[in-house]
Design an enzyme around this catalytic site. Structure first.
Site, PDB file in Angstrom:
ATOM      1  N   GLY A 117       1.116  -1.207   0.204  1.00 58.70           N
ATOM      2  CA  GLY A 117       0.394   0.182  -0.088  1.00 58.70           C
ATOM      3  C   GLY A 117       1.715   1.050   0.023  1.00 58.70           C
ATOM      4  O   GLY A 117       1.837   1.095  -0.657  1.00 58.70           O
ATOM      5  N   GLU A 118       0.509   2.277   0.999  1.00 59.97           N
ATOM      6  CA  GLU A 118       1.609   3.494   1.483  1.00 59.97           C
ATOM      7  C   GLU A 118       1.749   3.101   2.737  1.00 59.97           C
ATOM      8  O   GLU A 118       1.369   3.717   2.707  1.00 59.97           O
ATOM      9  CB  GLU A 118       0.924   4.615   1.016  1.00 59.97           C
ATOM     10  CG  GLU A 118       1.226   5.380  -0.136  1.00 59.97           C
ATOM     11  CD  GLU A 118       2.365   6.201   1.381  1.00 59.97           C
ATOM     12  OE1 GLU A 118       3.736   6.579   0.600  1.00 59.97           O
ATOM     13  OE2 GLU A 118       1.667   6.588   2.022  1.00 59.97           O
ATOM     14  N   SER A 119       3.107   2.873   2.706  1.00 60.79           N
ATOM     15  CA  SER A 119       3.461   2.891   3.823  1.00 60.79           C
ATOM     16  C   SER A 119       3.699   3.697   5.093  1.00 60.79           C
ATOM     17  O   SER A 119       2.876   3.638   6.172  1.00 60.79           O
ATOM     18  CB  SER A 119       5.235   2.461   3.794  1.00 60.79           C
ATOM     19  OG  SER A 119       5.832   3.929   3.410  1.00 60.79           O
ATOM     20  N   CYS A 178       6.023  -5.282   0.594  1.00 64.25           N
ATOM     21  CA  CYS A 178       6.589  -3.731   0.322  1.00 64.25           C
ATOM     22  C   CYS A 178       6.501  -2.952   1.070  1.00 64.25           C
ATOM     23  O   CYS A 178       7.064  -2.643   1.824  1.00 64.25           O
ATOM     24  CB  CYS A 178       4.977  -4.364  -1.634  1.00 64.25           C
ATOM     25  SG  CYS A 178       6.007  -2.730  -2.773  1.00 64.25           S
ATOM     26  N   ARG A 232      12.978   3.479  -0.218  1.00 64.15           N
ATOM     27  CA  ARG A 232      11.250   3.346  -0.647  1.00 64.15           C
ATOM     28  C   ARG A 232      11.380   3.476  -2.267  1.00 64.15           C
ATOM     29  O   ARG A 232      12.394   5.097  -2.355  1.00 64.15           O
ATOM     30  CB  ARG A 232      10.691   4.507  -0.323  1.00 64.15           C
ATOM     31  CG  ARG A 232       9.953   4.534   1.676  1.00 64.15           C
ATOM     32  CD  ARG A 232       9.615   5.757   1.929  1.00 64.15           C
ATOM     33  NE  ARG A 232       7.824   5.307   1.221  1.00 64.15           N
ATOM     34  CZ  ARG A 232       6.515   6.507   1.879  1.00 64.15           C
ATOM     35  NH1 ARG A 232       7.617   7.332   2.496  1.00 64.15           N
ATOM     36  NH2 ARG A 232       5.866   6.403   0.769  1.00 64.15           N
ATOM     37  N   ARG A 239       6.079  -0.078  -7.066  1.00 66.68           N
ATOM     38  CA  ARG A 239       6.624   1.176  -6.765  1.00 66.68           C
ATOM     39  C   ARG A 239       7.521   0.475  -5.597  1.00 66.68           C
ATOM     40  O   ARG A 239       7.904   1.103  -4.645  1.00 66.68           O
ATOM     41  CB  ARG A 239       5.533   2.214  -6.306  1.00 66.68           C
ATOM     42  CG  ARG A 239       5.143   2.835  -7.891  1.00 66.68           C
ATOM     43  CD  ARG A 239       4.233   4.231  -7.456  1.00 66.68           C
ATOM     44  NE  ARG A 239       4.569   5.084  -6.542  1.00 66.68           N
ATOM     45  CZ  ARG A 239       5.523   5.739  -6.702  1.00 66.68           C
ATOM     46  NH1 ARG A 239       5.650   6.270  -7.825  1.00 66.68           N
ATOM     47  NH2 ARG A 239       5.882   6.840  -6.550  1.00 66.68           N
ATOM     48  N   HIS A 298       4.883  -8.513  -4.200  1.00 67.29           N
ATOM     49  CA  HIS A 298       4.148  -8.537  -3.945  1.00 67.29           C
ATOM     50  C   HIS A 298       3.844 -10.130  -4.063  1.00 67.29           C
ATOM     51  O   HIS A 298       2.957 -10.406  -5.877  1.00 67.29           O
ATOM     52  CB  HIS A 298       2.490  -7.548  -4.756  1.00 67.29           C
ATOM     53  CG  HIS A 298       3.141  -6.125  -3.756  1.00 67.29           C
ATOM     54  ND1 HIS A 298       1.820  -5.773  -3.619  1.00 67.29           N
ATOM     55  CD2 HIS A 298       3.748  -5.272  -4.828  1.00 67.29           C
ATOM     56  CE1 HIS A 298       2.045  -5.056  -3.330  1.00 67.29           C
ATOM     57  NE2 HIS A 298       3.110  -4.167  -4.367  1.00 67.29           N
ATOM     58  N   GLU A 317       1.756 -12.109  -3.625  1.00 69.38           N
ATOM     59  CA  GLU A 317       0.166 -12.059  -3.844  1.00 69.38           C
ATOM     60  C   GLU A 317      -0.528 -11.707  -4.698  1.00 69.38           C
ATOM     61  O   GLU A 317      -2.057 -12.861  -4.851  1.00 69.38           O
ATOM     62  CB  GLU A 317      -0.752 -11.158  -1.968  1.00 69.38           C
ATOM     63  CG  GLU A 317      -0.958  -9.542  -2.665  1.00 69.38           C
ATOM     64  CD  GLU A 317       0.665  -9.012  -2.311  1.00 69.38           C
ATOM     65  OE1 GLU A 317       1.260  -9.467  -2.332  1.00 69.38           O
ATOM     66  OE2 GLU A 317       0.029  -7.793  -2.948  1.00 69.38           O
TER      67      GLU A 317
HETATM   68  N1  GLN Z   1       5.574   3.006  -2.789  1.00 71.35           N
HETATM   69  C1  GLN Z   1       4.795   2.359  -1.099  1.00 71.35           C
HETATM   70  C2  GLN Z   1       5.847   2.809  -0.127  1.00 71.35           C
HETATM   71  O1  GLN Z   1       6.929   3.529  -0.597  1.00 71.35           O
HETATM   72  C3  GLN Z   1       5.208   1.147  -1.435  1.00 71.35           C
HETATM   73  C4  GLN Z   1       4.317   0.263  -2.540  1.00 71.35           C
HETATM   74  C5  GLN Z   1       4.065  -0.798  -2.122  1.00 71.35           C
HETATM   75  O2  GLN Z   1       3.369  -1.224  -1.026  1.00 71.35           O
HETATM   76  N2  GLN Z   1       3.487  -1.889  -3.482  1.00 71.35           N
HETATM   77  O3  GLN Z   1       5.455   3.093   0.825  1.00 71.35           O
END
Ligand code: GLN
Length: 196
Positions: free
Chosen positions: A49-51, A81, A101, A131, A166, A168
């Site tokens: 997701g987005e950390s 991720c 990141r 990403r 990922h 999953e």
């Molecule tokens: N770029 C996201 C981050 O820095 C991580 C991306 C992902 O979980 N697919 O949190």
């Protein structure tokens, strides 16, 4: 042994695909949004997701103490991720490593690669990177299980397994199978300690 209860942090990100893979391996996945949802779990997945967002949501849900006691009890954690970043030394500190990141470059928002992964047999694992971070530095207790372009992308330290890709999002459950083997072993250990 009854089904292993594996929580999937469901604050943000792709938790449903993890649940599907875990179910395929015979685990009983459940979604974690509150501290009460952590009770009785054998293991926990922190998905991508987005950390920054995930860290904020952990904070506002009051989940950090429950995550820490899960970790201290030796119950396995899989961070994928953004989940790897959340577990690193600059965030929850569950693994003695730092993540960089969006490390593979802006133009490479997403790509796939074949990885050789320690402990899953000779056949390469097709890995989806979105990403993705890479592991920038790591301590001597950290095992590197896979690298891409000379940067670690799958690591383990004790009960914590983390990867930059990922697992999953493909049909290959072998990476989650490493985690389920760790979870089975941890539950057996806990059972033996309780019987002592
Ligand atoms: N770029 C996201 C981050 O820095 C991580 C991306 C992902 O979980 N697919 O949190």
């Amino acid at each position: 042994m009854a089904g292993l209860g594996v929580g999937v942090l469901a604050l943000q990100g792709d938790f449903e695909a993890h649940a599907k893979t875990l179910r395929q391996l015979g685990a009983e996945p459940s979604e974690v949004r509150t501290p009460a949802d952590m009770e009785g779990l054998d293991a926990l997945v922190i998905p991508g997701g987005e950390s920054t967002t995930i860290c904020k949501l952990i904070d506002s849900a009051g989940l950090e103490p429950a995550l820490r006691s899960h970790h201290q009890a030796g119950r396995p954690i899989l961070g994928t991720c953004a989940g790897l970043i959340v577990c690193d030394a600059e965030h929850l500190g569950f693994i003695d490593a730092t993540a960089k990141r969006n490390a593979f470059g802006r133009q490479l928002q997403s790509f796939e690669a074949d990885l050789e992964v320690e402990g899953i047999g000779d056949e390469a694992l097709r890995a989806v990177f979105i990403r993705a971070p890479w592991v920038e530095s790591w301590g001597s207790e950290v095992e590197v299980l896979a690298s891409h372009e000379d940067h670690p992308v799958a690591i383990r330290q004790g009960s914590v397994l983390a990867c930059a890709f990922h697992p999953e999002l493909t049909d290959d459950p072998r990476f989650h199978a490493i985690f389920m083997a760790m979870t089975t072993a941890a539950r057996e250990r806990a059972g033996e300690e309780a019987a002592r």
